[in-house]
Design an enzyme around this catalytic site. Sequence first.
Site, PDB file in Angstrom:
ATOM      1  N   LYS A  20      -2.326  10.121   2.252  1.00 31.50           N
ATOM      2  CA  LYS A  20      -2.871  10.892   1.424  1.00 31.50           C
ATOM      3  C   LYS A  20      -2.779  12.540   1.403  1.00 31.50           C
ATOM      4  O   LYS A  20      -2.661  13.435   2.446  1.00 31.50           O
ATOM      5  CB  LYS A  20      -4.744  10.606   2.493  1.00 31.50           C
ATOM      6  N   ARG A  65      -5.974   1.595   7.743  1.00 29.96           N
ATOM      7  CA  ARG A  65      -5.483   0.759   7.512  1.00 29.96           C
ATOM      8  C   ARG A  65      -4.284   1.466   6.942  1.00 29.96           C
ATOM      9  O   ARG A  65      -3.582   2.936   6.764  1.00 29.96           O
ATOM     10  CB  ARG A  65      -5.197   0.549   5.798  1.00 29.96           C
TER      11      ARG A  65
END
Length: 287
Positions: free
Chosen positions: A229, A263
């Site tokens: 991210k 994840r």
Amino acid sequence: MLKKEMQWNIGKKKIVFPMGRPLIMGIINITPDSFSDGGRYLNPQVAADRAFWMQDSGVDLIDLGAESTRPGAEPVSEKEEMTRLLPVLQRCRAKLTIPLSIDTYKSKVCQMAIDHGADIINDVSGGGWDPEILPVVARSSVGYILVHSRGMPKTMQKEAQYHDIVEEVFNELSVKLDRCLQAGIDKERIICDVGFGFAKDKTQNLILLRRLSRFHDLGRPLMIGVSRKSFLQAFAKRHGVDVEMMNIIAQTVAFWQGVEIWRVHDVATAVAARDLLEKIWKADCSL
């Protein structure tokens, strides 16, 4: 963090989350524009082979997505999403023995995935972008990943306005969890995800990471998706290191707060980190 062992019902299967061992969900994006691996797995056989490799590498679940939901992404039609997804789903379902998750917020795509053997629906909208998705999930027995977000991908970063990021995300997830229950989805079929990067800025993501333990009060297992991210990319760039180092640090912080699922994109690094953490947890010094 010590807490009771939790369970997740997905169809005829039940996942029990072992203490001291996070489960790993490997990501495969069947898209041309995902922020990390867009375009790499558009060929259905290449995507399926990646899934088989992930299973052999030790992941616990696999998540297939055929539409990018990164901030700023353009939406794709149901037809296009299904055209990308179906041949990969069919190939994977024929050989995979681990649970298979489908990343979608569209009810028709959700129904197609369920009809072709998906075990889990990973809904970044938390049931908010297509009102029919919750009834579709409720009529099945699949697991459901309830993700926090605001707005749509194209404009969601404009919604990153909070007075208290932790409490507001907690309250909004609580409301969405109640909505799932009212739609008929059993609580034991649901896990929750605070939605790193979805209508959150870099500072807000860090605050959420530091306070993840708050979300155990939802009463359901937790998943995080921090892999690659932008807030971790920024730290990695500032220090001239690979972002995977930042991923592992963030995932380890989550582990020590009791988060059950990571994840991830880089499954090899995550599996190695998980195995080491499990040994530390069990005081097993053998290597």
